[in-house]
Motif scaffolding. Structure first.
Motif, PDB file in Angstrom:
ATOM      1  N   ARG A 160      41.855 -72.326  53.299  1.00 58.19           N
ATOM      2  CA  ARG A 160      40.716 -71.370  52.441  1.00 58.19           C
ATOM      3  C   ARG A 160      41.189 -70.729  51.228  1.00 58.19           C
ATOM      4  NH1 ARG A 160      37.230 -68.547  56.458  1.00 58.19           N
ATOM      5  NH2 ARG A 160      36.382 -67.406  54.999  1.00 58.19           N
ATOM      6  N   GLU A 161      42.572 -70.441  51.010  1.00 54.48           N
ATOM      7  CA  GLU A 161      43.113 -70.192  49.778  1.00 54.48           C
ATOM      8  C   GLU A 161      43.212 -71.001  48.802  1.00 54.48           C
ATOM      9  OE1 GLU A 161      43.990 -67.176  48.851  1.00 54.48           O
ATOM     10  OE2 GLU A 161      45.254 -67.481  46.892  1.00 54.48           O
ATOM     11  N   GLN A 162      43.195 -72.288  49.161  1.00 54.68           N
ATOM     12  CA  GLN A 162      43.483 -73.342  48.128  1.00 54.68           C
ATOM     13  C   GLN A 162      42.040 -73.590  47.608  1.00 54.68           C
ATOM     14  OE1 GLN A 162      46.110 -74.793  46.460  1.00 54.68           O
ATOM     15  NE2 GLN A 162      44.552 -75.605  45.175  1.00 54.68           N
ATOM     16  N   MET A 163      41.029 -73.415  48.640  1.00 52.06           N
ATOM     17  CA  MET A 163      39.650 -73.692  48.340  1.00 52.06           C
ATOM     18  C   MET A 163      39.177 -72.811  47.378  1.00 52.06           C
ATOM     19  SD  MET A 163      38.471 -76.473  50.049  1.00 52.06           S
ATOM     20  CE  MET A 163      36.774 -76.082  49.940  1.00 52.06           C
ATOM     21  N   ARG A 164      39.573 -71.623  47.682  1.00 54.05           N
ATOM     22  CA  ARG A 164      38.943 -70.493  46.630  1.00 54.05           C
ATOM     23  C   ARG A 164      39.450 -70.553  45.402  1.00 54.05           C
ATOM     24  NH1 ARG A 164      41.029 -66.242  44.340  1.00 54.05           N
ATOM     25  NH2 ARG A 164      43.200 -66.404  45.348  1.00 54.05           N
TER      26      ARG A 164
END
Ligand code: ADP
Ligand code: ADP
Length: 216
Positions: A160-164
């Motif tokens: 999620r963090e990477q996607m953000r």
């Protein structure tokens, strides 16, 4: 919005009023069932409001809006086409020449770390990679409006963090109007210009709280 199924009817959004400015990145947060998906479906023209109107770019939405990008929680990709072909399909469906978008597709796939996977088939990708591919697919034709319904909902915290970060980079490189539905207040605060909080109060008008963010 009233959903009618046989004798049962469910009120989803009542007297909700929300204006999103051009170029804004707006997040919509709120508990499950408060009407976030309903709102996005009405904006995209997939669902007709039972009363009231939805206006996109000064035009009342009457039919599915073709000129936008949509990303759902579970990415639907054609399993028999490569990642690059899935992305370019979006262009083909709109009747544009694929060749004109090839370089742009590779550029966007590279921006989200999928360059080495462009010729792989979706089943060879992780959930996060599939979701990235579906975001690139939604962006390939440079839609003026991007709607995302819990796009990271099914992903683990690290992904999620990477996607953000990916999403932020994509948005920074080419600003567009984004409506981002999420359960995560953190994500909403980090990504958006404005956070809209929808809180359901059964049988009453939703409360909409606008919080303007200052981008770093
Ligand atoms: P959220 O996206 O915030 O979880 P939804 O927009 O999916 O909320 O749902 C809002 C309300 O409308 C809920 O009470 C939900 O059960 C109801 N609802 C959503 N879709 C339908 C449908 N197709 N038929 C009947 N009720 C629905
Ligand atoms: P989300 O929180 O992402 O909206 P939901 O589980 O609420 O996920 O909804 C998933 C799908 O089911 C949506 O397309 C929604 O419109 C539909 N749905 C939700 N509630 C109902 C319901 N009560 N009856 C029929 N369909 C529903």
């Amino acid at each position: 919005m009233t959903y009618n199924r046989g004798a049962k009817s469910t009120q989803a959004l009542q007297e909700t009023s929300l204006t999103i400015r051009k170029g804004e990145f707006v997040s919509i947060v709120g508990p499950s069932g408060c009407g976030k998906s309903t709102l996005l479906k009405m904006v995209s023209g997939l669902l007709r409001p039972t009363s009231g109107t939805i206006t996109v770019d000064q035009k009342v939405v009457q039919a599915p809006v073709t000129d936008l990008g949509i990303v759902f929680q579970s990415p639907v990709l054609l399993e028999w086409r490569t990642v690059l072909q899935n992305v370019l399909m979006q262009v083909e469906l709109r009747g544009y020449p694929k060749s004109a978008y090839h370089d742009r597709a590779v550029e966007l796939l590279t921006a989200v770390g999928l360059r080495d996977f462009k010729d792989q088939y979706p089943h060879e990708l992780s959930g996060g990679m599939r979701q990235r591919a579906s975001i690139v697919r939604a962006l390939i034709h440079d839609p003026p409006l991007l709607l995302m319904d819990e796009p990271f909902g099914a992903l683990d915290a690290l992904t999620r963090e990477q996607m953000r970060i990916d999403l932020e980079n994509l948005w920074m490189s080419r600003p567009m109007t984004v409506v981002f539905v999420t359960h995560s207040l953190d994500e909403a605060v980090l990504l958006s210009d404005r956070v809209v909080v929808m809180s359901p109060r059964p049988g009453r008008v939703e409360q909409i709280i606008n919080v303007d963010m200052e981008r770093p």
